[in-house]
Write a protein that holds these residues in place. Structure first.
Motif, PDB file in Angstrom:
ATOM      1  N   UNK A 267       0.746  -1.074   0.078  1.00 18.54           N
ATOM      2  CA  UNK A 267       0.085   0.145  -0.087  1.00 18.54           C
ATOM      3  C   UNK A 267       1.093   1.229   0.161  1.00 18.54           C
ATOM      4  N   UNK A 268       1.569   1.423  -0.891  1.00 15.33           N
ATOM      5  CA  UNK A 268       2.805   2.237  -0.990  1.00 15.33           C
ATOM      6  C   UNK A 268       2.417   3.777  -0.928  1.00 15.33           C
ATOM      7  N   UNK A 269       1.280   4.239  -1.645  1.00 15.19           N
ATOM      8  CA  UNK A 269       1.279   5.467  -1.663  1.00 15.19           C
ATOM      9  C   UNK A 269      -0.253   5.954  -1.314  1.00 15.19           C
ATOM     10  N   UNK A 270      -0.961   5.041  -0.911  1.00 16.83           N
ATOM     11  CA  UNK A 270      -2.705   4.953  -0.931  1.00 16.83           C
ATOM     12  C   UNK A 270      -3.063   6.397  -0.250  1.00 16.83           C
ATOM     13  N   UNK A 271      -2.291   7.038   0.642  1.00 19.16           N
ATOM     14  CA  UNK A 271      -2.518   8.269   1.184  1.00 19.16           C
ATOM     15  C   UNK A 271      -3.003   9.207   0.443  1.00 19.16           C
ATOM     16  N   UNK A 272      -2.364   9.200  -0.955  1.00 18.06           N
ATOM     17  CA  UNK A 272      -2.327  10.136  -1.934  1.00 18.06           C
ATOM     18  C   UNK A 272      -3.542  10.178  -3.054  1.00 18.06           C
ATOM     19  N   UNK A 273      -4.626  10.236  -2.536  1.00 16.79           N
ATOM     20  CA  UNK A 273      -6.015  10.125  -3.606  1.00 16.79           C
ATOM     21  C   UNK A 273      -6.456  11.397  -3.466  1.00 16.79           C
ATOM     22  N   UNK A 274      -6.591  12.056  -4.693  1.00 13.54           N
ATOM     23  CA  UNK A 274      -7.193  13.498  -4.932  1.00 13.54           C
ATOM     24  C   UNK A 274      -8.387  13.441  -5.363  1.00 13.54           C
ATOM     25  N   UNK A 275      -9.275  12.604  -5.607  1.00 15.75           N
ATOM     26  CA  UNK A 275     -10.785  12.683  -5.866  1.00 15.75           C
ATOM     27  C   UNK A 275     -11.482  11.507  -4.746  1.00 15.75           C
ATOM     28  N   UNK A 276     -12.707  11.945  -4.426  1.00 16.43           N
ATOM     29  CA  UNK A 276     -13.302  10.987  -3.676  1.00 16.43           C
ATOM     30  C   UNK A 276     -12.997  10.456  -2.477  1.00 16.43           C
ATOM     31  N   UNK A 277     -13.409   9.118  -2.113  1.00 18.04           N
ATOM     32  CA  UNK A 277     -12.919   8.819  -0.504  1.00 18.04           C
ATOM     33  C   UNK A 277     -12.205   7.529  -0.867  1.00 18.04           C
ATOM     34  N   UNK A 278     -11.026   7.359  -0.124  1.00 14.67           N
ATOM     35  CA  UNK A 278     -10.309   6.287  -0.402  1.00 14.67           C
ATOM     36  C   UNK A 278     -10.998   4.851  -0.152  1.00 14.67           C
ATOM     37  N   UNK A 279     -10.579   3.714  -1.001  1.00 14.08           N
ATOM     38  CA  UNK A 279     -11.285   2.619  -0.686  1.00 14.08           C
ATOM     39  C   UNK A 279     -10.441   1.839   0.170  1.00 14.08           C
ATOM     40  N   UNK A 280     -11.173   1.379   1.358  1.00 10.74           N
ATOM     41  CA  UNK A 280     -10.673   0.732   2.313  1.00 10.74           C
ATOM     42  C   UNK A 280      -9.411  -0.404   1.920  1.00 10.74           C
ATOM     43  N   UNK A 281      -8.464  -0.527   2.752  1.00 13.33           N
ATOM     44  CA  UNK A 281      -7.285  -1.380   2.550  1.00 13.33           C
ATOM     45  C   UNK A 281      -7.961  -2.938   2.205  1.00 13.33           C
ATOM     46  N   UNK A 282      -7.070  -3.795   1.448  1.00  6.69           N
ATOM     47  CA  UNK A 282      -7.458  -5.085   1.279  1.00  6.69           C
ATOM     48  C   UNK A 282      -7.323  -5.986   2.584  1.00  6.69           C
ATOM     49  N   UNK A 283      -6.674  -5.470   3.548  1.00  3.97           N
ATOM     50  CA  UNK A 283      -6.358  -6.144   4.691  1.00  3.97           C
ATOM     51  C   UNK A 283      -7.575  -5.874   5.573  1.00  3.97           C
ATOM     52  N   UNK A 284      -8.293  -4.637   5.461  1.00  2.00           N
ATOM     53  CA  UNK A 284      -9.546  -4.480   6.442  1.00  2.00           C
ATOM     54  C   UNK A 284     -10.636  -5.208   6.052  1.00  2.00           C
ATOM     55  N   UNK A 285     -10.557  -6.018   4.703  1.00  2.00           N
ATOM     56  CA  UNK A 285     -11.612  -6.735   4.334  1.00  2.00           C
ATOM     57  C   UNK A 285     -11.293  -8.217   4.622  1.00  2.00           C
ATOM     58  N   UNK A 286     -10.188  -8.470   5.260  1.00  2.00           N
ATOM     59  CA  UNK A 286      -9.613  -9.902   5.398  1.00  2.00           C
ATOM     60  C   UNK A 286      -9.993 -10.286   6.616  1.00  2.00           C
ATOM     61  N   UNK A 287     -10.993 -11.180   6.753  1.00  2.00           N
ATOM     62  CA  UNK A 287     -11.370 -11.690   8.069  1.00  2.00           C
ATOM     63  C   UNK A 287     -10.980 -13.057   8.278  1.00  2.00           C
ATOM     64  N   UNK A 288      -9.944 -13.607   7.636  1.00  2.00           N
ATOM     65  CA  UNK A 288      -9.207 -15.062   7.871  1.00  2.00           C
ATOM     66  C   UNK A 288      -7.788 -14.904   8.173  1.00  2.00           C
ATOM     67  N   UNK A 289      -7.350 -13.511   8.323  1.00  2.00           N
ATOM     68  CA  UNK A 289      -5.865 -13.507   8.657  1.00  2.00           C
ATOM     69  C   UNK A 289      -4.864 -14.007   7.478  1.00  2.00           C
ATOM     70  N   UNK A 290      -5.301 -13.802   6.208  1.00  2.00           N
ATOM     71  CA  UNK A 290      -4.507 -14.391   5.135  1.00  2.00           C
ATOM     72  C   UNK A 290      -3.833 -13.082   4.586  1.00  2.00           C
ATOM     73  N   UNK A 291      -3.685 -11.893   4.992  1.00  2.00           N
ATOM     74  CA  UNK A 291      -3.289 -10.641   4.136  1.00  2.00           C
ATOM     75  C   UNK A 291      -2.141 -10.021   5.328  1.00  2.00           C
ATOM     76  N   UNK A 292      -0.970  -9.861   4.800  1.00  2.00           N
ATOM     77  CA  UNK A 292       0.150  -9.151   5.376  1.00  2.00           C
ATOM     78  C   UNK A 292      -0.172  -7.747   4.504  1.00  2.00           C
ATOM     79  N   UNK A 293      -0.098  -6.563   5.341  1.00  2.00           N
ATOM     80  CA  UNK A 293      -0.067  -5.352   4.699  1.00  2.00           C
ATOM     81  C   UNK A 293       1.111  -4.545   5.029  1.00  2.00           C
ATOM     82  N   UNK A 294       1.610  -4.001   4.056  1.00  2.00           N
ATOM     83  CA  UNK A 294       2.873  -3.441   3.914  1.00  2.00           C
ATOM     84  C   UNK A 294       2.748  -1.826   3.692  1.00  2.00           C
ATOM     85  N   UNK A 295       3.287  -1.058   4.543  1.00  2.00           N
ATOM     86  CA  UNK A 295       3.139   0.324   4.345  1.00  2.00           C
ATOM     87  C   UNK A 295       4.535   1.193   4.492  1.00  2.00           C
TER      88      UNK A 295
END
Length: 462
Positions: A267-295
């Motif tokens: 998720x290297x530069x997700x903070x820089x979104x210039x229109x609308x609202x940001x889409x939640x991170x993929x890790x936020x949708x992960x209910x099974x602990x399958x996702x490692x989030x990197x920032x």
């Protein structure tokens, strides 16, 4: 505060409110630090629903025009434009040549770095807790910084986690490589094509079987057969710029579950979104602990700090901890406690909003200038996000040749083709963060002439 008027029309009412308040804040009609009316009061005054006003206020906060203070309300921020001091050219002087790093993609503007505020944080830590600048008790990183990172990704990316799940690294690249090395273990890995060159080389050097995920304007395609490990840039695909739709994110997570596999989210530069609202991170949708989030802090704050992080699923915390045998492993400690202080004080969030507002202005200037290029040169898509724009060239000339010629004239743009292992891409990565809204149109016009000259040399007709 001047009277606002909201009328029925094609433009949604919340956007009318945002536009009107933005103009009043920028013009000084609303003073810095003044309190905005409550959402309920403004909704009654305008004759709209409270939800409409709440949406408008959320957008103003996201853009950095206002900030919420717990229990006090919403207050106007300082939105004075950021400018780099420039010497005005004389009437007879030719336009100045571009800086050696003109149009450099993916690099923050050093002038935006809050040097004085940062120096005060470093000084405060040095006075109060100098031991924290040179000694690290937990090999996963400074506990206070890990706590602040967990709170930050909760606010900005919708990820629910604890500081215990945070691993501080010497940059996003180290976090990605640690995750890949730990999870693949001789099995296959899926990488985006085009994608991030260092991870492609890392996988190749280890001889891992690679499945290429073709990426386009809407991110990577979900494969028929999932690899054991999949590395994605869903919020802003690198290098093309698309955002992976939520249904595709859920499809990837479902496929990982069925494969008993893993997803690494860069998720290297997700903070820089210039229109609308940001889409939640993929890790936020992960209910099974399958996702490692990197920032990373390299894009949002400073390359020089060399700090990144990974949010680990709970099941991987102890196995990762076992990788680090002593506190010297991972990221350097010196900047960690000051950064924790900077984040805890709210200054980091304010810095992000300020930088995003500035980069949005520069993005618009660059995109508008590219839109004036002849269609025969190629095309690009307005993703309204990120720190570079991917311009897809026509069949000729080759992107590497253009970049080589442009470099001799002071430009630092990058070719797209090296990012694509399948060699289907010919284009340019054009940065804008280190330019100014005034200079970018001139620089991009000069780049157009370089491309046209290169094309004529190869017999292309524009």
């Amino acid at each position: 505060m001047d009277k606002l008027i909201v009328t029925p029309g094609k433009e949604p009412r919340y956007r009318q409110i945002v536009t009107a308040l933005r103009q009043q804040i920028s013009s000084g009609a609303l003073a810095i630090g003044s309190r905005l009316p409550s959402s309920r009061a403004l909704a009654q005054d305008l004759g709209v629903s409270r939800a409409t006003v709440v949406t408008a206020y959320d957008q103003l906060v996201a853009e950095g025009y206002a900030e919420a203070r717990r229990g006090a309300g919403l207050f106007v921020c300082d939105v004075a434009p950021i400018r780099t001091p420039q010497v005005p050219p004389t009437a007879t002087a030719p336009p100045p040549p571009p800086k050696p790093d003109a149009l450099l993609p993916g690099a923050p503007d050093p002038a935006v770095f809050p040097a004085r505020s940062w120096a005060r944080c470093v000084s405060r830590v040095a006075r109060i807790d100098p031991h924290s600048l040179s000694h690290q008790e937990d090999p996963l990183g400074d506990p206070r910084l890990r706590h602040e990172i967990a709170a930050y990704v909760g606010r900005w990316r919708g990820i629910t986690c604890s500081g215990e799940q945070v691993l501080v690294t010497s940059g996003a690249r180290e976090a990605l490589e640690l995750a890949m090395d730990f999870l693949v273990q001789g099995e296959d890995i899926a990488l985006e094509a085009p994608g991030f060159i260092p991870t492609q080389r890392f996988a190749s050097a280890r001889g891992w079987p690679v499945r290429w995920l073709r990426a386009g304007a809407r991110g990577a395609e979900v494969p028929r057969q999932m690899a054991k490990v999949t590395l994605l840039t869903p919020s802003h695909q690198f290098p093309l710029g698309g955002t992976l739709p939520v249904p595709q994110r859920q499809a990837f997570l479902q496929a990982a579950r069925e494969r008993d596999g893993w997803i690494i989210e860069d998720d290297f530069d997700s903070e820089f979104r210039y229109a609308g609202l940001p889409v939640p991170a993929m890790a936020a949708l992960d209910g099974d602990g399958r996702c490692i989030y990197v920032g990373t802090f390299s894009k949002t704050f400073s390359h020089a700090l060399r700090l990144g992080y990974a949010i680990l699923p709970p099941a991987l915390v102890e196995p990762f901890r076992a990788l680090f045998q002593h506190p010297s492993a991972g990221a350097a400690i010196t900047a960690q406690r000051p950064l924790a202080e900077f984040m805890a004080s709210g200054q980091y969030d304010r810095h992000i909003r300020r930088a995003r507002r500035l980069y949005a202005e520069r993005y618009a200037a660059a995109a508008d200038a590219l839109a004036r290029w002849p269609a025969a040169l190629g095309r690009f898509e307005r993703h309204n996000a990120g720190m570079q724009i991917a311009f897809h060239l026509a069949a000729s000339p080759a992107d590497k040749d253009i970049c080589k010629t442009a470099a001799s004239e002071g430009f630092a743009l990058r070719p797209l083709s090296p990012h694509d292992p399948e060699r289907r891409t010919n284009g340019l990565l054009i940065g804008f963060c280190q330019g100014t809204a005034e200079d970018l149109p001139q620089q991009i016009a000069r780049l157009q002439k370089i491309i046209e000259a290169s094309g004529r040399a190869e017999g292309a007709i524009f």
